[in-house]
Design a protein around this motif. Sequence first.
Motif, PDB file in Angstrom:
ATOM      1  N   PRO A 116       9.035  15.599 -15.869  1.00  0.00           N
ATOM      2  CA  PRO A 116       9.700  15.205 -15.108  1.00  0.00           C
ATOM      3  C   PRO A 116       9.317  15.622 -13.074  1.00  0.00           C
ATOM      4  N   GLU A 117       8.219  16.921 -12.942  1.00  0.00           N
ATOM      5  CA  GLU A 117       8.563  17.093 -11.502  1.00  0.00           C
ATOM      6  C   GLU A 117       6.824  16.525 -11.330  1.00  0.00           C
ATOM      7  N   THR A 118       6.371  15.520 -12.448  1.00  0.00           N
ATOM      8  CA  THR A 118       4.652  14.423 -11.778  1.00  0.00           C
ATOM      9  C   THR A 118       5.361  13.311 -11.606  1.00  0.00           C
ATOM     10  N   ASP A 119       6.841  13.421 -11.786  1.00  0.00           N
ATOM     11  CA  ASP A 119       6.976  11.463 -12.112  1.00  0.00           C
ATOM     12  C   ASP A 119       8.158  11.776 -10.352  1.00  0.00           C
ATOM     13  N   THR A 120       8.253  12.729  -9.385  1.00  0.00           N
ATOM     14  CA  THR A 120       8.993  12.031  -8.008  1.00  0.00           C
ATOM     15  C   THR A 120       7.633  12.756  -6.771  1.00  0.00           C
ATOM     16  N   GLY A 121       8.183  12.406  -6.025  1.00  0.00           N
ATOM     17  CA  GLY A 121       7.038  13.299  -4.418  1.00  0.00           C
ATOM     18  C   GLY A 121       5.878  12.583  -4.645  1.00  0.00           C
ATOM     19  N   ALA A 122       5.297  11.532  -5.431  1.00  0.00           N
ATOM     20  CA  ALA A 122       4.368  10.973  -4.713  1.00  0.00           C
ATOM     21  C   ALA A 122       3.867  10.875  -3.744  1.00  0.00           C
ATOM     22  N   ASP A 123       2.832  11.486  -2.967  1.00  0.00           N
ATOM     23  CA  ASP A 123       2.302  11.071  -1.302  1.00  0.00           C
ATOM     24  C   ASP A 123       0.978  11.049  -1.709  1.00  0.00           C
ATOM     25  N   ILE A 124      -0.409  10.236  -1.774  1.00  0.00           N
ATOM     26  CA  ILE A 124      -1.517  10.607  -1.774  1.00  0.00           C
ATOM     27  C   ILE A 124      -1.818   8.978  -0.488  1.00  0.00           C
ATOM     28  N   ARG A 169       1.012  -1.395  -0.189  1.00  0.00           N
ATOM     29  CA  ARG A 169       0.386  -0.240  -0.110  1.00  0.00           C
ATOM     30  C   ARG A 169       1.338   0.942   0.375  1.00  0.00           C
ATOM     31  N   ASP A 170       1.752   1.046   0.529  1.00  0.00           N
ATOM     32  CA  ASP A 170       3.011   2.452   0.585  1.00  0.00           C
ATOM     33  C   ASP A 170       3.242   2.763  -0.441  1.00  0.00           C
ATOM     34  N   ARG A 171       3.857   1.359  -1.309  1.00  0.00           N
ATOM     35  CA  ARG A 171       4.528   1.952  -2.958  1.00  0.00           C
ATOM     36  C   ARG A 171       3.572   2.085  -3.213  1.00  0.00           C
ATOM     37  N   VAL A 172       2.323   1.746  -3.358  1.00  0.00           N
ATOM     38  CA  VAL A 172       0.909   2.237  -4.204  1.00  0.00           C
ATOM     39  C   VAL A 172       0.961   3.654  -4.137  1.00  0.00           C
ATOM     40  N   GLU A 173       1.571   4.491  -2.865  1.00  0.00           N
ATOM     41  CA  GLU A 173       0.852   5.261  -2.730  1.00  0.00           C
ATOM     42  C   GLU A 173       2.227   6.088  -3.305  1.00  0.00           C
ATOM     43  N   THR A 174       3.003   5.908  -3.099  1.00  0.00           N
ATOM     44  CA  THR A 174       4.293   6.800  -3.132  1.00  0.00           C
ATOM     45  C   THR A 174       4.744   6.549  -5.097  1.00  0.00           C
ATOM     46  N   THR A 175       3.463   5.957  -6.109  1.00  0.00           N
ATOM     47  CA  THR A 175       4.211   5.489  -7.174  1.00  0.00           C
ATOM     48  C   THR A 175       3.499   6.711  -8.194  1.00  0.00           C
ATOM     49  N   PRO A 176       4.327   7.676  -8.655  1.00  0.00           N
ATOM     50  CA  PRO A 176       3.459   8.577  -9.889  1.00  0.00           C
ATOM     51  C   PRO A 176       2.468   7.599 -10.405  1.00  0.00           C
ATOM     52  N   TRP A 177       1.825   8.031 -11.051  1.00  0.00           N
ATOM     53  CA  TRP A 177       0.225   7.313 -11.106  1.00  0.00           C
ATOM     54  C   TRP A 177      -0.440   8.560 -12.756  1.00  0.00           C
ATOM     55  N   PRO A 178       0.663   9.287 -13.490  1.00  0.00           N
ATOM     56  CA  PRO A 178       0.075  10.357 -14.410  1.00  0.00           C
ATOM     57  C   PRO A 178      -0.435   9.618 -15.815  1.00  0.00           C
ATOM     58  N   GLY A 179      -1.420  11.178 -15.860  1.00  0.00           N
ATOM     59  CA  GLY A 179      -1.670  10.553 -16.994  1.00  0.00           C
ATOM     60  C   GLY A 179      -3.608   9.761 -16.202  1.00  0.00           C
TER      61      GLY A 179
END
Length: 444
Positions: free
Chosen positions: A214-222, A97-107
Amino acid sequence: MALRGERQGAAEHGHRVTAAIACHVARAGGTVDDLTRLLLHPDHEGGRHARHIAVRSGQARALDYIHRVWASASVAVSSTVALESRQHAHEVLAALRDRVETTPWPGERGRTALRVLRAHLTFAEIAGGPLHHASERQTAEEAGISRTTLRAVYETVLKPGGWLRRLKVGHGREGSTWYISDGSTGHHGIPAALSRSRTTQYPPDPALEEWHTPETDTGADIDSTVIARLMGHDAFAHQGLGSSALMILGALHARPSQTTGELIRSASVSRATAYRALRRLADHGLVHHHGETWTLAPRALEGFGTAPPHAVTDPSAQLALGWDAVAQQYGTLGVAAGRRARHAAERAAYRELLDRLAEHRSKAVVIVRNGRQVLVPPPRPDEIPPAWCAPGGRVLDPATGRPAPDWRVASDGRLILLTPADQRSYDELAAAHAEALSEWETAA
């Protein structure tokens, strides 16, 4: 001679046994040579399927089959985790769950993939481990999307990305068997040729940042728990607030008071999408703008918006009075109920078809015995008249009322006819098998 369906079922069962043995050897640190010696040993019952392939198609064909099974088993073992206890299973799911929440999901497709993956994670948490069962209709209802979109996300994002692996296709009343993992065995991100955000003929102005950068591909946190709780509601259907609003709500709940730039990174949305989603949420009073930062309204997750203090109310804004009111405003109210009703009708029709197939009556067989025709009833236990059954599995002749010497009732209740060929000894059966095998090889 066995029926084709029975031969196919025996082959599938033998393959599953072989695959299980290969996985065990791989987990124990063995090699493909160890597996080959184990399966081809004449005294090992688990290698019957591989030895049958060797007898039927040759040694080279059997070795090729064993190598293919070993390759699949090695991949499966390297991408799975051996759970030692229930506590270990909960730890694995929490890490996932932590991995899913910190992985970018663009588009748009990435955000839809997150909804599907979160639905499977919910099923896995209920099952108590990464291995779980789920049907397409069940997953579509949980994620709040159509089955067509669900299949597209499976094939283009989740399966290639290593997030989900279908171990067994559902059949009958059983759903498919899935294994959910952390995506470490596949490529990450959305294939460029398959992303909806790249379907325009000409790229948009780079200043608008319509495409993820690239700014949307780092720092994901939901907070995926919030997304799992809200994604099935009509307000977040395709024509409603959409998945981008879900990501914004999940990001603000995980970390309150974020600027637009921070939301672009934490929610994995483009700048244009972030402004558009925030504008919609602000119109309903679900988010408040304080200077440069955005925060959730007190009852935003319940669908109730409030006006920010000391702010001029926009005449076009309509404060949300629950998610149903938001869905009604966008014209999506009833989409989930219609989807569930349609799925229920499909399930009922499918189960009715299964019942008809299960009750299918085969035609009776007529054989000639001693110059007279004998009608053999269809092979169903409940179609053999009780008056025909005698103690000890014998069959009474309906004409004379005496036991028929050649007829028996099998262990499954079916009527069988014993012939002199069924009374052969083991040596006679072995000789007949060798003769048949020789004829087969000669014909081949």
